[in-house]
Design an enzyme around this catalytic site. Structure first.
Site, PDB file in Angstrom:
ATOM      1  CE  LYS A   1       0.852   1.425   4.447  1.00  0.00           C
ATOM      2  NZ  LYS A   1       1.867   2.425   4.702  1.00  0.00           N
TER       3      LYS A   1
ATOM      4  N   PRO B   1       9.642  -4.269  -0.875  1.00  0.00           N
ATOM      5  CG  PRO B   1      10.683  -2.534  -2.045  1.00  0.00           C
ATOM      6  CD  PRO B   1       9.451  -3.400  -2.052  1.00  0.00           C
TER       7      PRO B   1
ATOM      8  N   GLY C   1       7.764   1.532   4.434  1.00  0.00           N
ATOM      9  CA  GLY C   1       6.536   2.319   4.432  1.00  0.00           C
ATOM     10  C   GLY C   1       5.483   1.757   3.490  1.00  0.00           C
ATOM     11  CG  LEU C   2       6.447   0.289   0.185  1.00  0.00           C
ATOM     12  CD1 LEU C   2       7.324  -0.421  -0.842  1.00  0.00           C
ATOM     13  CD2 LEU C   2       5.609   1.374  -0.499  1.00  0.00           C
TER      14      LEU C   2
ATOM     15  N   GLY D   1       4.352  -4.239   3.662  1.00  0.00           N
ATOM     16  CA  GLY D   1       4.409  -5.614   3.154  1.00  0.00           C
ATOM     17  C   GLY D   1       4.197  -6.643   4.259  1.00  0.00           C
ATOM     18  N   GLY D   2       4.844  -6.454   5.396  1.00  0.00           N
ATOM     19  CA  GLY D   2       4.718  -7.410   6.510  1.00  0.00           C
ATOM     20  C   GLY D   2       3.287  -7.483   7.022  1.00  0.00           C
TER      21      GLY D   2
ATOM     22  CG  ASP E   1       0.190  -0.129   8.211  1.00  0.00           C
ATOM     23  OD1 ASP E   1      -0.496   0.869   8.512  1.00  0.00           O
ATOM     24  OD2 ASP E   1       1.423  -0.072   8.024  1.00  0.00           O
TER      25      ASP E   1
END
Ligand code: C5P
Length: 313
Positions: free
Chosen positions: A10, A97, A101-102, A104-105, A139
């Site tokens: 995101k 990555p 700040g994306l 992913g985890g 998140d």
């Protein structure tokens, strides 16, 4: 039987941060947008007799097995069911990555809840799913909601889906080899004086536009307006001054606004199409924008599951 998922990344189109609460966390108000860059997750019941969940990682380096949110998700669901559910063999191929700040985890954890429930044949109501997701991290509920775009509030537990984007916009992501630890970013935010109410109206306006349906070619103009709408930007730059140089270089090379996702360190620009984002990425990779050495460049649409183009500068 093997169950698979492609957990997406995101972006935060904006990030309003409120005053630190008694629980140590800051309430947030952010518009999340899912993008077409995804990990790969595979799960099956384990045939090994040790009875332990096993997580095997591939893809990008630097992802810990110990303490991985995917394992927390499995353990949380098992505890919640109260049943002696069998151990799982989990394969996670990281493409998003890490610490960038994306989220992913968090996305992996949301997908893991679904896959573990399917693998064990455990039913999950929407309410249970969101409650478990909120316990896993701020998140995670966004991804569990399945929304493409959403206004996310509180500690991430309040997710209001927004219609999304009409058409196929492009995103160009640059993730530099710079770490901005989340806790340090929020601490720096406090030291710099904490919240201002400046972004509130812009968030409402963007949420309304997305609710009504925002056209892909309107997004670049929105990005210009959202340039200052991440309250963690000054904190991130305080911790990693190289981010400021990188952003200035990207803006002068591409002639458009670059935004920080979450607490960083990924920066992104929005384009009217994935082709435009790809062309801009290729031009950047062959140019000499400062601070790009070691950065990952990715051009994608919002659907994915895989990006259009990627390169390490
Ligand atoms: O969500 P995560 O566990 O990555 O957060 C790490 C730290 O960042 C928290 O312990 C807290 O200090 C800070 N944080 C915050 N407000 C948020 C999210 C994180 O202050 N909404």
């Amino acid at each position: 039987m093997t169950f698979t998922a492609r957990p997406p990344a995101k972006l935060n189109l904006n990030l309003e941060v409120g005053p630190r609460a008694k629980d140590g966390f800051h309430p947030l108000r952010s518009i999340f947008l899912r993008i077409g860059l995804s990990d790969r997750l595979k799960v099956r019941q384990s045939t090994a007799d040790a009875g332990r969940d096993v997580l095997t990682l591939s893809g990008l380096d630097g992802v810990p097995v110990e303490g991985n949110l995917v394992l927390h998700a499995v353990q949380l669901l098992r505890r919640r069911s109260g049943l002696p559910l069998p151990a799982l063999a989990i394969e996670l191929d990281k493409q998003i990555p890490v610490a960038a700040g994306l989220a992913g985890g968090s996305s992996d954890a949301a997908a893991m809840l679904e896959l573990a429930a399917a693998c064990w044949g455990v039913g999950l109501s929407d309410g249970e799913r969101l409650a478990l997701a909120a316990r896993l991290g701020s998140d995670v509920p966004f991804f569990s909601s399945g929304a493409t775009a959403a206004l996310v509030e509180g500690r991430g537990e309040r997710v209001a889906p927004l219609g999304g984007v009409i058409g196929r916009p492009g995103v160009l992501l640059v993730t530099p080899a710079i770490a901005v630890p989340t806790a340090a970013a929020f601490a720096a935010f406090d030291e710099l004086g904490g919240p201002s109410a400046a972004g509130e109206r812009l968030t409402d306006e963007l949420a309304a536009a997305l609710r009504a349906g925002l056209a892909a070619d309107e997004l670049p103009a929105w990005a210009t307006r959202l340039r200052e709408a991440n309250d963690l930007w000054p904190a991130a730059v305080r911790l990693a001054p190289a981010l400021d140089t990188l952003r200035a270089g990207l803006e002068s090379a591409t002639g458009r606004a670059w935004l920080l996702s979450g607490s960083g360190s990924s920066l992104f620009a929005l384009y009217a199409s994935p082709d435009e984002a790809t062309q801009a990425g290729a031009a950047l990779a062959s140019g000499e924008a400062p601070g790009l050495v070691g950065a990952r460049l990715i051009a994608t649409d919002l659907e994915g599951p895989d990006p259009r183009w990627r390169q390490q500068a």
